[in-house]
Design a protein around this motif. Structure first.
Motif, PDB file in Angstrom:
ATOM      1  N   THR A 179     -21.356 -28.228 -80.282  1.00 27.17           N
ATOM      2  CA  THR A 179     -21.453 -27.048 -79.590  1.00 27.17           C
ATOM      3  C   THR A 179     -22.692 -26.962 -78.726  1.00 27.17           C
ATOM      4  OG1 THR A 179     -22.686 -26.323 -81.461  1.00 27.17           O
ATOM      5  CG2 THR A 179     -20.212 -25.914 -81.270  1.00 27.17           C
ATOM      6  N   ASP A 180     -23.340 -28.104 -78.663  1.00 26.92           N
ATOM      7  CA  ASP A 180     -24.668 -28.087 -77.937  1.00 26.92           C
ATOM      8  C   ASP A 180     -23.874 -28.050 -76.204  1.00 26.92           C
ATOM      9  OD1 ASP A 180     -27.572 -28.882 -77.229  1.00 26.92           O
ATOM     10  OD2 ASP A 180     -26.581 -30.048 -76.071  1.00 26.92           O
ATOM     11  N   LYS A 181     -24.718 -27.400 -75.500  1.00 24.45           N
ATOM     12  CA  LYS A 181     -24.254 -27.424 -73.791  1.00 24.45           C
ATOM     13  C   LYS A 181     -24.212 -28.864 -73.386  1.00 24.45           C
ATOM     14  CE  LYS A 181     -28.171 -25.261 -71.315  1.00 24.45           C
ATOM     15  NZ  LYS A 181     -29.010 -24.917 -72.411  1.00 24.45           N
ATOM     16  N   HIS A 182     -25.191 -29.732 -73.743  1.00 22.73           N
ATOM     17  CA  HIS A 182     -25.326 -30.941 -73.148  1.00 22.73           C
ATOM     18  C   HIS A 182     -24.475 -31.966 -74.215  1.00 22.73           C
ATOM     19  CE1 HIS A 182     -28.047 -29.408 -70.399  1.00 22.73           C
ATOM     20  NE2 HIS A 182     -28.917 -29.233 -71.101  1.00 22.73           N
ATOM     21  N   LYS A 183     -23.932 -31.580 -75.156  1.00 26.64           N
ATOM     22  CA  LYS A 183     -22.994 -32.277 -76.076  1.00 26.64           C
ATOM     23  C   LYS A 183     -23.965 -33.250 -76.820  1.00 26.64           C
ATOM     24  CE  LYS A 183     -19.018 -30.881 -75.130  1.00 26.64           C
ATOM     25  NZ  LYS A 183     -18.366 -30.016 -76.264  1.00 26.64           N
ATOM     26  N   LYS A 184     -25.071 -32.987 -76.876  1.00 20.68           N
ATOM     27  CA  LYS A 184     -26.209 -33.524 -77.812  1.00 20.68           C
ATOM     28  C   LYS A 184     -25.627 -33.556 -79.297  1.00 20.68           C
ATOM     29  CE  LYS A 184     -31.019 -32.462 -78.678  1.00 20.68           C
ATOM     30  NZ  LYS A 184     -31.787 -33.610 -78.908  1.00 20.68           N
ATOM     31  N   VAL A 185     -25.809 -35.055 -80.049  1.00 16.37           N
ATOM     32  CA  VAL A 185     -25.656 -35.074 -81.342  1.00 16.37           C
ATOM     33  C   VAL A 185     -26.630 -35.804 -82.005  1.00 16.37           C
ATOM     34  CG1 VAL A 185     -23.222 -35.565 -80.716  1.00 16.37           C
ATOM     35  CG2 VAL A 185     -24.646 -37.542 -80.762  1.00 16.37           C
ATOM     36  N   ASP A 186     -27.933 -35.814 -81.471  1.00 17.00           N
ATOM     37  CA  ASP A 186     -28.914 -36.202 -82.101  1.00 17.00           C
ATOM     38  C   ASP A 186     -30.179 -35.390 -82.184  1.00 17.00           C
ATOM     39  OD1 ASP A 186     -29.268 -37.099 -79.717  1.00 17.00           O
ATOM     40  OD2 ASP A 186     -30.156 -39.276 -80.442  1.00 17.00           O
ATOM     41  N   ASP A 187     -31.180 -35.510 -82.975  1.00 20.16           N
ATOM     42  CA  ASP A 187     -32.274 -34.844 -82.717  1.00 20.16           C
ATOM     43  C   ASP A 187     -33.417 -35.433 -83.496  1.00 20.16           C
ATOM     44  OD1 ASP A 187     -34.191 -32.894 -81.957  1.00 20.16           O
ATOM     45  OD2 ASP A 187     -32.559 -31.002 -82.562  1.00 20.16           O
ATOM     46  N   TYR A 188     -34.770 -35.064 -83.446  1.00 15.37           N
ATOM     47  CA  TYR A 188     -35.785 -35.606 -84.055  1.00 15.37           C
ATOM     48  C   TYR A 188     -35.810 -35.496 -85.680  1.00 15.37           C
ATOM     49  CZ  TYR A 188     -37.623 -36.522 -79.471  1.00 15.37           C
ATOM     50  OH  TYR A 188     -37.699 -37.021 -78.372  1.00 15.37           O
ATOM     51  N   PRO A 189     -36.065 -36.518 -86.430  1.00 15.77           N
ATOM     52  CA  PRO A 189     -36.217 -36.283 -87.832  1.00 15.77           C
ATOM     53  C   PRO A 189     -37.335 -35.110 -88.419  1.00 15.77           C
ATOM     54  CG  PRO A 189     -36.876 -38.412 -87.461  1.00 15.77           C
ATOM     55  CD  PRO A 189     -36.700 -37.623 -86.272  1.00 15.77           C
ATOM     56  N   PHE A 190     -37.083 -34.223 -89.215  1.00 17.86           N
ATOM     57  CA  PHE A 190     -38.179 -33.445 -89.883  1.00 17.86           C
ATOM     58  C   PHE A 190     -39.108 -34.467 -90.631  1.00 17.86           C
ATOM     59  CE2 PHE A 190     -35.291 -29.928 -89.658  1.00 17.86           C
ATOM     60  CZ  PHE A 190     -36.270 -29.179 -89.242  1.00 17.86           C
ATOM     61  N   GLY A 191     -40.278 -34.236 -90.561  1.00 16.39           N
ATOM     62  CA  GLY A 191     -41.068 -35.185 -91.525  1.00 16.39           C
ATOM     63  C   GLY A 191     -41.982 -36.149 -90.551  1.00 16.39           C
ATOM     64  N   GLY A 192     -41.697 -36.293 -89.459  1.00 17.60           N
ATOM     65  CA  GLY A 192     -42.332 -37.090 -88.345  1.00 17.60           C
ATOM     66  C   GLY A 192     -42.046 -38.476 -88.478  1.00 17.60           C
ATOM     67  N   GLU A 193     -40.949 -38.797 -88.917  1.00 20.55           N
ATOM     68  CA  GLU A 193     -40.708 -40.197 -88.775  1.00 20.55           C
ATOM     69  C   GLU A 193     -40.224 -40.692 -87.307  1.00 20.55           C
ATOM     70  OE1 GLU A 193     -38.431 -43.027 -90.961  1.00 20.55           O
ATOM     71  OE2 GLU A 193     -38.200 -41.519 -92.744  1.00 20.55           O
ATOM     72  N   ALA A 194     -40.256 -42.086 -87.169  1.00 18.49           N
ATOM     73  CA  ALA A 194     -39.715 -42.536 -85.695  1.00 18.49           C
ATOM     74  C   ALA A 194     -38.107 -42.518 -85.697  1.00 18.49           C
ATOM     75  CB  ALA A 194     -40.173 -43.717 -85.630  1.00 18.49           C
ATOM     76  N   GLY A 195     -37.571 -42.409 -84.493  1.00 29.12           N
ATOM     77  CA  GLY A 195     -36.215 -42.437 -84.372  1.00 29.12           C
ATOM     78  C   GLY A 195     -35.327 -41.159 -84.384  1.00 29.12           C
ATOM     79  N   MET A 196     -34.153 -41.204 -84.199  1.00 27.89           N
ATOM     80  CA  MET A 196     -33.367 -39.984 -84.164  1.00 27.89           C
ATOM     81  C   MET A 196     -32.447 -39.840 -85.132  1.00 27.89           C
ATOM     82  SD  MET A 196     -34.740 -38.497 -81.407  1.00 27.89           S
ATOM     83  CE  MET A 196     -33.566 -37.584 -80.387  1.00 27.89           C
ATOM     84  N   VAL A 197     -31.795 -38.832 -85.447  1.00 26.51           N
ATOM     85  CA  VAL A 197     -30.817 -38.481 -86.678  1.00 26.51           C
ATOM     86  C   VAL A 197     -29.913 -37.527 -86.125  1.00 26.51           C
ATOM     87  CG1 VAL A 197     -30.405 -37.495 -88.925  1.00 26.51           C
ATOM     88  CG2 VAL A 197     -32.742 -38.505 -88.272  1.00 26.51           C
ATOM     89  N   MET A 198     -28.559 -38.187 -86.626  1.00 25.01           N
ATOM     90  CA  MET A 198     -27.454 -37.469 -85.897  1.00 25.01           C
ATOM     91  C   MET A 198     -27.448 -36.031 -86.835  1.00 25.01           C
ATOM     92  SD  MET A 198     -24.605 -40.358 -85.714  1.00 25.01           S
ATOM     93  CE  MET A 198     -23.489 -39.499 -85.642  1.00 25.01           C
TER      94      MET A 198
END
Ligand code: ADE
Length: 228
Positions: A43-62
């Motif tokens: 439902t994101d206007k840019h069709k985004k499907v990932d975001d930064y993890p809570f807790g500050g780890e590297a990488g993205m989470v779906m």
């Protein structure tokens, strides 16, 4: 069997699913694959499907929203026998597990990418978590292709010679014995006499001995499952 696959990268299945045994299994309607892209449900206007993890780890989470909406949409239309998530921290796949999944009529396989999927999706929807081995690959897609290949080849009728899948390594808990074909003599190396004897009792005995010999050397854990 109907295998539905949720992936951001459906093109990755071209090749594994369009050649050889899987291709024939699809053409003969032993199996049907359906692909769904979680991005189509974002439902994101840019069709985004990932975001930064809570807790500050590297990488993205779906993110959970596209996956939850996709799963709700699919399960409102069909009942799935299993919703499987491919992940290196899942139960390690072996032939016994493949055999047990082969009894299902319709499954949904979720493929994570980046660092994985939000844990709440795993908690709420996933019924089985499967790893193809103790190593990490870049996403679930190749793991799903491996899993589906193992699954499809044991559907009765898929392999031309119906006994062929039963003689695979691991089907009887042993590694497969060596195989030979023509010519009987090749550059000074010959096929074991017993295989050309026509005595099927002796041939079966020889195969069992060779399978045991190989398993003892390479995979003793298979002979002593409790010591795995
Ligand atoms: N995704 C990344 N690595 C994986 C593995 N070993 N098994 C299943 N899915 C994975």
């Amino acid at each position: 069997m109907i295998i539905e696959i949720a992936t951001l990268f459906p093109e990755m299945f071209k090749g594994p699913f369009t050649e050889s045994i899987i291709k024939r299994a699809v053409e003969s309607q032993y199996v049907e694959f359906k692909f769904h892209n979680p991005r189509d449900f974002s439902t994101d206007k840019h069709k985004k499907v990932d975001d930064y993890p809570f807790g500050g780890e590297a990488g993205m989470v779906m993110t959970p929203q596209p996956l939850a909406d996709m799963i709700n949409h699919l399960t409102s239309k069909e009942a799935f026998d299993a919703i499987i998530f491919m992940t290196p921290d899942g139960a390690r796949l072996d032939q016994r597990m493949v055999n047990s999944f082969s009894h299902f009529n319709r499954i949904l396989i979720l493929n994570g990418h980046y660092k994985g999927i939000d844990q709440r999706i795993r908690d709420k929807y996933v019924t089985h978590e499967v790893s193809i081995g103790d190593y990490v690959i870049s996403g679930g897609e190749l793991a799903t292709a491996v899993f589906c290949d193992a699954l499809v080849r044991i559907i009765p009728g898929v392999l031309g010679d119906s006994s062929s899948a039963l003689t695979d390594s691991f089907q009887d808990g042993l590694l497969a014995p060596p195989v030979y074909t023509r010519p009987a003599s090749f550059r000074g190396m010959s096929v074991p006499e017993v295989l050309r004897s026509g005595n099927f009792g002796e041939i079966d005995q020889w195969k069992l001995e060779k399978a045991l010999e190989k398993t003892k050397i390479r995979r003793p854990d298979l002979l002593n499952p409790s010591k795995k």
